[in-house]
Design a protein around this motif. Structure first.
Motif, PDB file in Angstrom:
ATOM      1  N   PHE A   1       0.805  -1.305   0.080  1.00 48.43           N
ATOM      2  CA  PHE A   1       0.071   0.147   0.077  1.00 48.43           C
ATOM      3  C   PHE A   1       1.022   1.193   0.050  1.00 48.43           C
ATOM      4  N   SER A   2       2.104   1.113   0.669  1.00 47.05           N
ATOM      5  CA  SER A   2       3.058   2.284   0.706  1.00 47.05           C
ATOM      6  C   SER A   2       3.502   2.722  -0.682  1.00 47.05           C
ATOM      7  N   ALA A   3       3.338   1.570  -1.706  1.00 39.32           N
ATOM      8  CA  ALA A   3       3.908   1.872  -3.036  1.00 39.32           C
ATOM      9  C   ALA A   3       2.929   2.427  -3.939  1.00 39.32           C
ATOM     10  N   GLU A   4       1.634   1.842  -3.540  1.00 39.92           N
ATOM     11  CA  GLU A   4       0.543   2.104  -4.590  1.00 39.92           C
ATOM     12  C   GLU A   4      -0.424   3.243  -4.033  1.00 39.92           C
ATOM     13  N   LEU A   5      -0.298   3.502  -2.909  1.00 36.42           N
ATOM     14  CA  LEU A   5      -1.682   4.701  -2.330  1.00 36.42           C
ATOM     15  C   LEU A   5      -0.570   5.965  -1.598  1.00 36.42           C
TER      16      LEU A   5
ATOM     17  N   ASP B   1     -24.477 -10.793   7.511  1.00 33.08           N
ATOM     18  CA  ASP B   1     -25.112  -9.831   8.424  1.00 33.08           C
ATOM     19  C   ASP B   1     -24.010  -8.588   8.773  1.00 33.08           C
ATOM     20  N   GLU B   2     -22.674  -9.029   8.973  1.00 30.87           N
ATOM     21  CA  GLU B   2     -21.713  -7.774   9.180  1.00 30.87           C
ATOM     22  C   GLU B   2     -21.355  -7.123   8.151  1.00 30.87           C
ATOM     23  N   LEU B   3     -21.633  -7.622   6.861  1.00 32.01           N
ATOM     24  CA  LEU B   3     -21.342  -6.890   5.715  1.00 32.01           C
ATOM     25  C   LEU B   3     -22.504  -5.681   5.410  1.00 32.01           C
ATOM     26  N   PHE B   4     -23.521  -6.021   5.448  1.00 26.99           N
ATOM     27  CA  PHE B   4     -24.523  -4.976   5.244  1.00 26.99           C
ATOM     28  C   PHE B   4     -24.788  -4.101   6.423  1.00 26.99           C
ATOM     29  N   ALA B   5     -24.180  -4.634   7.397  1.00 29.18           N
ATOM     30  CA  ALA B   5     -24.314  -3.496   8.616  1.00 29.18           C
ATOM     31  C   ALA B   5     -23.147  -2.444   8.287  1.00 29.18           C
ATOM     32  N   CYS B   6     -22.064  -2.389   7.327  1.00 30.06           N
ATOM     33  CA  CYS B   6     -21.109  -1.635   6.910  1.00 30.06           C
ATOM     34  C   CYS B   6     -21.545  -0.480   6.474  1.00 30.06           C
ATOM     35  N   SER B   7     -20.778   0.675   6.440  1.00 39.09           N
ATOM     36  CA  SER B   7     -21.146   2.252   5.932  1.00 39.09           C
ATOM     37  C   SER B   7     -21.150   1.904   4.423  1.00 39.09           C
ATOM     38  N   MET B   8     -20.344   1.242   4.071  1.00 40.71           N
ATOM     39  CA  MET B   8     -20.084   1.055   2.592  1.00 40.71           C
ATOM     40  C   MET B   8     -19.978  -0.528   2.039  1.00 40.71           C
ATOM     41  N   PRO B   9     -21.118  -1.168   2.008  1.00 38.35           N
ATOM     42  CA  PRO B   9     -20.867  -2.557   1.951  1.00 38.35           C
ATOM     43  C   PRO B   9     -20.692  -3.219   0.785  1.00 38.35           C
ATOM     44  N   ASN B  10     -20.821  -2.506  -0.664  1.00 38.13           N
ATOM     45  CA  ASN B  10     -20.673  -3.104  -1.760  1.00 38.13           C
ATOM     46  C   ASN B  10     -19.171  -3.179  -2.307  1.00 38.13           C
ATOM     47  N   ILE B  11     -18.345  -2.077  -1.562  1.00 39.71           N
ATOM     48  CA  ILE B  11     -17.030  -1.957  -2.159  1.00 39.71           C
ATOM     49  C   ILE B  11     -15.692  -2.317  -1.033  1.00 39.71           C
ATOM     50  N   SER B  12     -14.837  -3.176  -1.364  1.00 41.45           N
ATOM     51  CA  SER B  12     -13.776  -3.385  -0.551  1.00 41.45           C
ATOM     52  C   SER B  12     -12.915  -2.110  -0.402  1.00 41.45           C
ATOM     53  N   PRO B  13     -12.131  -2.181   0.799  1.00 37.59           N
ATOM     54  CA  PRO B  13     -11.146  -0.996   0.868  1.00 37.59           C
ATOM     55  C   PRO B  13     -10.402  -0.833  -0.319  1.00 37.59           C
ATOM     56  N   GLY B  14      -9.990  -1.813  -1.165  1.00 37.78           N
ATOM     57  CA  GLY B  14      -9.109  -1.715  -2.516  1.00 37.78           C
ATOM     58  C   GLY B  14      -9.610  -1.481  -3.748  1.00 37.78           C
ATOM     59  N   GLY B  15     -11.226  -1.363  -3.626  1.00 38.73           N
ATOM     60  CA  GLY B  15     -12.009  -0.729  -4.857  1.00 38.73           C
ATOM     61  C   GLY B  15     -12.549  -2.070  -5.388  1.00 38.73           C
TER      62      GLY B  15
END
Length: 626
Positions: free
Chosen positions: A554-558, A592-606
């Motif tokens: 992530f240091s190299a890419e972000l 259940d936990e996924l759809f309780a997330c604030s942004m369930p449709n995308i992973s942190p990596g997009g």
């Protein structure tokens, strides 16, 4: 009208030039180490304090300088390497422009002691902000010792741009490794805050690589050696299993000078094609020796980017050399025996095989032993074959089973088939006793989770979904609610490479909030007494190493802050991997936990965490054939 253009004072001009050459303490480390190498030293010491902000000192046993040279070396563009323009294209030394010491003296307080071996007394010079404060004879060992103190003391704005001590220390370690790797025949020592970081004895290139990168590479290096009239290439590449998801173990040296070359890196990646995943980087330490007339090293202030007069031919040579080395490792080894000339004189070789000899050979018992009838794979089709007993067994099973009007051959009622439910029955068993809108989820190929919804069904990527869940959980921990720690019954000691140890030290406060109970133990080691509660105990070493790899990636890419990189790294490293079998309860918890997330449709990596399918879409898909 008055003239408005003036010449800059020397001290300001030196500070401007220093901005290109001395960007951080590691820049001074690089320049001073290279000067020591050029001085013909066989033993070189690097001493730093406060990550180089307070002190950077390099001591060598080289040829030293006379009193006049000791004073002249701090002048801008004072050098012994170039006298004519043609010398610029025959450079074989590390430094040649005569600007390193002048740049260092412009932004730091410098003290130098130097003595030539045949001189009874040496010279001591102190310089402050490009001004010589003191010059006098002194008693000192043969060679040169240069101290750079209080970097950027006279340019406070530049000092404010320096990173944390751990981050600056990582850059210093990188520069030290690059110089030490280029000269395995020299002894290097590195001390930081009175603790020894490296002690590298003189030795072979392989010994130096192992001493720096780790003992675990000892049996995983493949020798590369290619000699041509144009270029000589030698060094080592790592076997495919040593490849990592991040860069860092890649070293190119041209005429013993470390360089960065995406073009030549591409040549090596091509040589490794079909051996590595697309997002992996192999280890390599390659030395390219060619005529300096074919290289222009004066195209970048740090001299780490150079130009070749014919990049394409060098690309081909590097790719060919690495491919040849990998072929020797991967392909069946070639046994290189010398053929005895006496073999050619034997009767079996130089005399014809007559018909009489053929008949005599085919009639022998030895020949018959190897005929087709005696081969293990041949099945006797005669009536005496034991295969008829298998047919009888099949007929008995057939008569014992009730007739079925399926048009298919009946299945024998043997113990292997008794009470074995069909695939459809097993699926029905999992889905029974549930309402229409709340079916039990099903795992597909141990990678995806299929779950029914009112309008159709969704397919969830278990790794991406769990990564999103952990990412938001770790963010909350950093903001207001620290993660619980699972204490280990037996604390583990982790031995890390110096650069990795500096990286962990930099992240330690945040790691403790995220559930890691660990502290430095000296000499690049850490004691781990506890890990986050959702990480399996006993797996501390792999957990930390995986976290480091992801953080470097992530240091190299972000271009995000360190905390964001750390949270993303931990989430990706700890997420449930593809290929892991999950139970119904585990799958339902992920949903259940996924759809309780604030942004369930995308992973942190997009990456998409799930894809939905509607019943109308399925109907259309099945009706296309009508």
């Amino acid at each position: 009208m008055a003239d408005i253009i003036n010449l800059l004072p020397d001290n300001i001009a030196n500070q401007i030039a220093a901005g290109e050459v001395i960007q951080r303490p590691a820049s001074a480390v690089k320049e001073l180490l290279e000067n020591a190498v050029d001085a013909g030293a066989t033993e070189i010491q690097l001493i730093v304090r406060d990550a180089g902000k307070e002190l950077v000192q390099v001591i060598d046993n080289g040829k030293g300088m006379s009193e006049t040279d000791a004073r002249m070396c701090f002048e801008r563009h004072a050098t012994s390497k170039i006298k004519t323009i043609n010398d610029l294209f025959e450079i074989r030394t590390m430094g040649f422009r005569g600007e390193a010491l002048a740049s260092i003296a412009a932004v730091a307080q410098v003290e130098m002691k130097t003595r030539q071996p045949d001189s009874p007394i040496g010279t001591c010079i102190e310089i402050d902000n490009s001004v010589v404060r003191k010059q006098e004879p002194c008693q000192t060992a043969a060679g040169t010792s240069i101290c750079m103190k209080n970097l950027f003391f006279n340019v406070p704005a530049r000092r404010n741009f320096l990173k944390s001590n751990a981050a600056e220390m990582r850059h210093i370690v990188d520069e030290f490794i690059r110089v030490a790797m280029a000269y395995p025949q020299l002894q290097f020592t590195f001390t930081s805050n009175n603790q020894q970081v490296f002690y590298l004895e003189k030795g072979s290139l392989k010994q130096r690589i192992i001493a720096i990168l780790g003992q675990h590479y000892n049996a995983k290096l493949v020798t590369v050696k290619e000699t041509t009239d144009y270029v000589n290439i030698h060094g080592f590449v790592g076997k495919p299993e040593t490849a990592k998801k991040t860069r860092g173990d890649q070293f190119f040296f041209v005429n013993n000078r470390f360089i960065k070359s995406p073009y030549l890196h591409h040549a090596i990646m091509n040589a490794f094609s079909e051996m590595l995943p697309a997002d992996s980087f192999p280890l390599y330490v390659l030395y390219i020796d060619l005529d300096p007339a074919h290289v222009d090293i004066n195209v970048h202030p740090t001299k780490q980017e150079i130009k070749f007069d014919d990049e394409k031919i060098l690309y081909a040579f590097v790719q060919s050399a690495v491919k040849h080395a990998l072929a020797q490792f991967n392909v069946t080894p070639t046994l290189d025996f010398d053929l005895d000339p006496g073999i050619q004189q034997l009767d079996a070789v130089n005399k014809p095989f007559t018909e009489q000899q053929q008949e005599r050979s085919t009639g022998s018992s030895l020949y018959k032993t190897f005929t087709q009838a005696h081969q293990a794979h041949v099945i006797d089709k005669s009536s005496n074959s034991n295969l008829k007993h298998w047919k009888d067994l099949y007929e008995i099973g057939k008569t014992d089973m009730p007739a079925q009007n399926t048009g298919l051959a009946p299945i024998p009622d043997t113990p292997a088939f008794v009470n074995r439910p069909s695939t459809a029955t097993m699926i029905d068993d999992r889905w029974q006793d549930t309402t229409i809108d709340q079916k039990v989820p099903v795992q597909v190929h141990q990678q995806y989770i299929l779950s029914q919804i009112k309008s159709g069904f969704i397919l969830i990527d278990q790794h991406a979904a769990h990564e999103r869940i952990l990412y938001e959980r770790y963010l909350r921990a950093l903001q207001d609610k620290p993660m619980p720690t699972q204490q280990s019954l037996f604390p583990q000691t982790l031995q890390l490479l110096p650069a990795d140890a500096a990286l962990i030290a930099e992240m330690l406060p945040d790691l403790q909030v995220l559930g890691y109970d660990m502290e430095p133990f000296g000499n690049h080691t850490f004691v781990v007494r506890g890990t986050p509660a959702d990480i399996q105990s006993g797996n501390e070493q792999a957990s930390i190493e995986g976290l480091l790899e992801q953080f470097k990636h992530f240091s190299a890419e972000l271009k995000v802050n360190k905390r964001e990189q750390l949270v993303r790294s931990m989430a990706r490293n700890s997420a449930i991997p593809a290929g892991k079998s999950l139970g119904a309860r585990e799958m339902q918890n992920i949903i259940d936990e996924l759809f309780a997330c604030s942004m369930p449709n995308i992973s942190p990596g997009g990456k998409y965490t799930y894809v939905s399918f509607k019943l109308a879409d399925l109907v259309r898909m099945f009706e296309r054939g009508n």
